[in-house]
Design an enzyme around this catalytic site. Structure first.
Site, mmCIF file in Angstrom:
data_model
loop_
_atom_site.group_PDB
_atom_site.id
_atom_site.type_symbol
_atom_site.label_atom_id
_atom_site.label_comp_id
_atom_site.label_asym_id
_atom_site.label_seq_id
_atom_site.Cartn_x
_atom_site.Cartn_y
_atom_site.Cartn_z
ATOM 1 N N CYS A 298 -4.758 -5.633 1.427
ATOM 2 C CA CYS A 298 -4.509 -5.641 -0.011
ATOM 3 C C CYS A 298 -5.821 -5.613 -0.788
ATOM 4 C CB CYS A 298 -3.727 -6.892 -0.414
ATOM 5 S SG CYS A 298 -2.123 -6.995 0.355
ATOM 6 N N CYS B 215 2.829 -0.267 3.761
ATOM 7 C CA CYS B 215 3.794 -1.115 3.076
ATOM 8 C C CYS B 215 4.434 -0.446 1.871
ATOM 9 C CB CYS B 215 3.176 -2.461 2.689
ATOM 10 S SG CYS B 215 1.534 -2.348 1.990
#
Lengths: 142, 151
Positions: free
Chosen positions: B128, B59
């Protein structure tokens, strides 16, 4: 292709034909979008070579990460439209450079090198989006 | 008439796009995102400071997490700076809160699953919390390397 496939051309046809038209027309849109967007094109080429960039693919290049961190901080600190614009230009150059590198590596069939360059491009793409979002927020037009 | 019904529906959806986006995050994530704890930097050349710098290639997120350790091996301060999505910011914010006051050894047992659980991260955002765990590990290892060099 869309002039042949678009659902508008099939409004008087059977349901089956409508479905096929909708499906293929959307595929053409997707393909066009992939070809047109450098990072998507690169990722697609990578997947054709049975490689993907997965979430646990860690980039273990601390210098590069540091650079990305500093670039992001520069964007935070950019308080004038000119500063943002100049960051945008520099970043666009980096994206072009990645693009050239990637096509070069794919031509040489050096998939590992291509993947490295694509990962770098991914970071620059994220930064570009940040700059563009900020410019839009502040109403800066280029 | 049929077209009208469809367009009215579309308009209704378009009226609340922001609300929909916000509702996708758990309140715990939003709390850390809106009031991030311990944002900032520590002096990375200080030998009592360990710096972890990690990135998520998928990302393009970057995360920097730093710890300051006292002479007893206790983490007295922690700071982070994250450029990424809400979940990445929340994960690193929570991670700094958790390691503060712990010893270096205790901190190294922190698991991404604990972070994910506390923030109720959905499966697509688990990476994350993994990034935050990696950042802590990297900071701890940087600190240890510095200590060895000093000795």
């Amino acid at each position: 292709m869309q002039s042949l496939l678009h659902p508008d051309k099939f409004s008087n046809k059977s349901d089956t034909e409508k479905e096929i038209s909708a499906e293929y027309s959307s595929l053409v849109n997707k393909a066009y979008n992939t070809l047109q967007t450098p990072i998507k094109r690169a990722l697609h080429l990578l997947s054709l070579n049975n490689e993907t960039i997965s979430e646990d693919n860690k980039s273990d290049n601390p210098e590069f990460l540091m650079e990305m961190m500093e670039l992001n901080e520069e964007i935070d600190a950019a308080d004038t439209p000119d500063k943002l614009k100049s960051l945008q230009q520099t970043n666009a150059k980096m994206l072009n450079k990645c693009s050239d590198e990637i096509s070069h590596h794919f031509k040489d069939n050096n998939i590992a090198k291509a993947k490295e360059a694509i990962i770098r491009m991914k970071y620059y793409t994220t930064i570009m989006r940040r700059i563009n979002d900020l410019m839009r927020e502040k109403g800066i037009v280029d | 008439m049929a077209l009208n019904a469809v367009s009215t529906k579309l308009l209704k959806v378009a009226q609340h796009p922001v609300k929909i986006a916000v509702a996708a995050y758990h309140p715990n994530v939003i709390d850390h995102y809106e009031n991030p704890r311990n944002v900032g930097s520590l002096d990375k050349s200080d030998t009592s400071v360990g710096t972890g710098l990690v990135g998520a290639p998928a990302c393009g997120d970057v995360m920097k997490l730093q710890i300051k350790v006292d002479e007893n091996g206790k983490i007295v301060d922690a700071k982070f700076k994250t450029f990424g999505c809400g979940s990445a910011i929340a994960s690193s914010s929570l991670a700094t809160e958790w390691v503060k006051g712990k010893t270096v050894d205790q901190a190294s047992t922190l698991k991404n699953t604990d972070i994910a659980k506390e923030l109720c991260l959905p499966p697509v955002k688990l990476h994350c919390s993994m990034l935050a765990e990696d950042a802590i590990k990297a900071a701890l290892s940087d600190y240890k390397i510095k200590q060895q060099k000093k000795a």
